[in-house]
Structures are given as structure tokens and as C-alpha cells.
Design a protein around this motif. Structure first.
Motif, short mmCIF file in Angstrom:
data_model
loop_
_atom_site.label_atom_id
_atom_site.label_comp_id
_atom_site.label_asym_id
_atom_site.label_seq_id
_atom_site.Cartn_x
_atom_site.Cartn_y
_atom_site.Cartn_z
N TYR A 3 0.73 -1.20 -0.05
CA TYR A 3 0.09 0.23 0.06
C TYR A 3 0.93 1.21 -0.06
O TYR A 3 0.18 2.28 -0.36
CB TYR A 3 -0.78 0.11 1.18
CG TYR A 3 -1.98 -1.13 1.19
CD1 TYR A 3 -3.04 -1.09 0.21
CD2 TYR A 3 -1.91 -2.16 2.33
CE1 TYR A 3 -3.86 -2.20 0.24
CE2 TYR A 3 -2.71 -3.16 2.20
CZ TYR A 3 -3.87 -3.14 1.19
OH TYR A 3 -4.69 -4.17 1.13
N ARG B 95 -2.40 9.62 3.33
CA ARG B 95 -3.26 8.79 2.58
C ARG B 95 -2.89 9.13 0.77
O ARG B 95 -2.65 8.39 -0.03
CB ARG B 95 -4.82 9.04 2.48
CG ARG B 95 -5.60 8.02 1.51
CD ARG B 95 -6.83 8.00 2.08
NE ARG B 95 -7.59 7.51 0.76
CZ ARG B 95 -8.89 6.90 0.98
NH1 ARG B 95 -9.48 7.02 2.16
NH2 ARG B 95 -9.58 6.22 -0.06
N PHE C 217 -4.04 3.79 -1.48
CA PHE C 217 -5.20 4.24 -1.12
C PHE C 217 -5.88 5.46 -1.55
O PHE C 217 -6.95 5.72 -1.61
CB PHE C 217 -5.32 4.33 0.41
CG PHE C 217 -5.09 3.22 1.30
CD1 PHE C 217 -6.01 2.20 1.47
CD2 PHE C 217 -3.71 2.91 2.10
CE1 PHE C 217 -5.74 1.06 1.97
CE2 PHE C 217 -3.63 1.90 2.78
CZ PHE C 217 -4.94 0.88 2.63
N SER D 20 -3.07 7.30 6.69
CA SER D 20 -3.76 6.30 6.55
C SER D 20 -2.94 5.22 7.68
O SER D 20 -1.53 5.32 7.42
CB SER D 20 -3.93 5.56 5.28
OG SER D 20 -4.57 6.16 4.32
N TRP E 219 -2.63 1.58 8.06
CA TRP E 219 -3.12 0.25 7.57
C TRP E 219 -2.51 -1.16 7.96
O TRP E 219 -3.00 -2.47 7.50
CB TRP E 219 -3.11 0.21 6.20
CG TRP E 219 -1.82 0.31 5.45
CD1 TRP E 219 -0.95 -0.69 5.06
CD2 TRP E 219 -0.75 1.51 5.30
NE1 TRP E 219 0.29 -0.50 4.49
CE2 TRP E 219 0.36 0.83 4.60
CE3 TRP E 219 -0.96 2.77 5.31
CZ2 TRP E 219 1.60 1.80 4.32
CZ3 TRP E 219 0.12 3.57 5.03
CH2 TRP E 219 1.27 3.35 4.48
N GLU F 70 -6.99 7.75 9.41
CA GLU F 70 -7.92 6.70 9.13
C GLU F 70 -7.23 5.56 9.17
O GLU F 70 -6.30 5.27 8.98
CB GLU F 70 -8.43 7.12 7.55
CG GLU F 70 -9.11 8.28 7.24
CD GLU F 70 -9.45 8.25 5.73
OE1 GLU F 70 -10.22 9.16 5.58
OE2 GLU F 70 -8.96 7.50 5.06
N TYR G 12 -8.67 1.09 8.28
CA TYR G 12 -9.56 0.52 7.51
C TYR G 12 -9.62 -1.28 8.18
O TYR G 12 -9.40 -2.07 7.56
CB TYR G 12 -8.90 0.26 6.22
CG TYR G 12 -8.57 1.76 5.66
CD1 TYR G 12 -9.53 2.93 5.63
CD2 TYR G 12 -7.08 1.82 5.30
CE1 TYR G 12 -8.85 4.05 5.15
CE2 TYR G 12 -6.73 3.23 5.09
CZ TYR G 12 -7.73 4.21 5.04
OH TYR G 12 -7.08 5.37 4.52
N LEU H 223 -14.16 2.24 7.32
CA LEU H 223 -13.47 3.33 7.24
C LEU H 223 -13.65 3.92 8.56
O LEU H 223 -14.81 4.41 9.24
CB LEU H 223 -13.57 4.28 6.36
CG LEU H 223 -12.47 5.55 5.87
CD1 LEU H 223 -12.51 5.82 4.75
CD2 LEU H 223 -12.76 6.45 6.97
N ARG I 96 -12.02 6.79 11.62
CA ARG I 96 -11.29 8.34 11.58
C ARG I 96 -11.19 8.67 13.08
O ARG I 96 -11.95 8.36 13.83
CB ARG I 96 -11.84 9.00 10.60
CG ARG I 96 -10.84 10.50 10.69
CD ARG I 96 -11.72 11.35 9.52
NE ARG I 96 -11.46 11.02 8.54
CZ ARG I 96 -11.55 12.15 7.39
NH1 ARG I 96 -12.38 13.12 7.54
NH2 ARG I 96 -11.41 11.58 6.17
#
Length: 203
Positions: free
Chosen positions: A44, A92, A97, A113, A115, A149, A151, A195, A197
Motif C-alpha cells: 500500500y 493517504r 489508498f 492512513s 493500514w 484513518e 480500515y 473506514l 477516523r
């Protein structure tokens, strides 16, 4: 490998630092064989074309380069000086993403992000995840991020495959102060991802 103390560490015991030491990152997310072509937590972080092109040791060398950049590619948690956990976090807009069709953009906030969370075998289920997430959020805040964020899986308490647990769970992030911002069309291990945040500047 060092045997951890059976007592769960407190947040004060865990030192979360920017991932600037390549060898420590490799200990946590690198392959057992240097010629293996596996994620190395690059999937990512860089574009898919570059990720497919990097094979074997070249993946490690790319991570070594990222560790020397500002900001580095994430954070490492240390316990008694030993690297024990990893979190990948970055702006991000500079990750895949940015164009991921399954993970929506909630708004125009320049969010970061988070992740990937990985705790080293032998140290799992010892309470490291909470200070790891807290340290990752602090890392982003210190670099001007308006929001972070994540996920994670919305597994509703059901057991998940440990190899798929790297994205975390909804409960894990709720306990860290994140809230659900949107549904996604992404699934992992048969569970939907949401998602989540945490605003860092009132956004």
C-alpha cells in the motif's frame, strides 16, 4: 528470540519511535529469506507497478530507503529496547489508498492512513496494540496530519485468521478513540472493512 515477561506491559513500558532503523523494521515485517518476494509492508505504501517490479532483496532495499526519508514509513514499538511491534502509517494521498476504489474518500481532509499493525510472535496478546496505535497517531499528529484513518475488519467479535488481522478490528480502533466514518466495499477473510477516523485538529 528473547522470551517476553509474562506480565502484560503497561503503555509506559512501551516506547514507540519513528521507523528509522531498517534492521528493526526488517525484524518485524521482513521475510525470513532475503530472496523471498513478499509484502515487506510495501503493497500500500508504493504504487502497484513499482511493487510488482521489486523482487527479492530489492524490496528490502526500497524499505531501507523509506526508513531514511522524512517521514519514515511508520513506527516501531520497543519493549526493553527490543523491537516488538510495527505500524505502517503515511499520508493517504501518497499511498495506493489515494486511488483505491473499495476504500472511499469521506471528504477533502488530507488524512493519513494507518493500514498495518503487526506484533512480533511471542509478544502477542500482551497489550501492545493500544500503545502502538497511540504512538502511530502521535507520529502523524507531530507531522501535521489533520486526521488519521484506519480500515479494520468489522468482525463483530468473531475469530479472524491471524494472517488477516494485520488491518486490526473495529473494536480495537474504537478503544483507541476512532469512530466509523464510512462503510467500504472491501472485505478481508470474509469480513467487511469499515473506514474509521480520528480527527486531530477538530476536522
Amino acid at each position: 528470540m528473547p522470551v517476553p515477561d509474562p506480565a502484560a506491559p503497561t503503555p509506559a513500558d512501551v516506547d514507540v519511535r519513528p521507523a528509522t532503523v531498517f534492521e528493526d523494521v526488517a525484524t518485524l515485517v521482513g521475510p525470513r529469506r532475503p530472496d523471498a518476494t513478499v509484502c515487506f509492508c510495501l503493497s500500500y505504501r508504493i504504487g502497484s507497478t513499482e511493487s510488482r517490479r521489486l523482487r527479492g532483496p530489492a524490496r528490502g532495499e526500497r524499505v531501507r530507503e523509506l526508513c531514511a526519508e522524512d517521514p519514515p514509513p511508520g513506527v516501531v514499538a520497543y519493549l526493553d529496547g527490543e523491537p516488538v511491534a510495527w505500524a505502517a502509517i503515511h499520508r493517504r494521498a501518497d499511498t495506493s489508498f489515494a486511488t483505491n476504489r473499495r476504500i472511499p474518500h469521506v471528504d477533502d481532509v488530507d488524512a493519513w492512513s494507518l493500514w498495518c499493525l503487526r506484533v512480533r510472535p511471542g509478544y502477542r496478546r500482551t497489550g501492545l496494540t493500544a500503545p502502538l496505535i497511540e504512538g502511530a497517531v502521535r507520529f502523524a499528529r507531530d507531522r501535521g496530519a489533520p486526521a488519521v484513518e484506519a480500515y479494520p475488519l468489522d468482525n463483530q467479535g468473531e475469530r479472524i485468521d491471524t494472517t488477516m488481522a494485520y488491518v486490526g478490528t473495529r473494536t480495537m480502533f474504537e478503544q483507541a478513540g476512532f469512530t466509523v466514518a464510512a462503510a467500504t466495499s472491501s472485505t478481508l477473510d470474509g469480513f467487511p472493512r469499515v473506514l474509521m477516523r480520528q480527527a486531530l485538529d477538530g476536522s
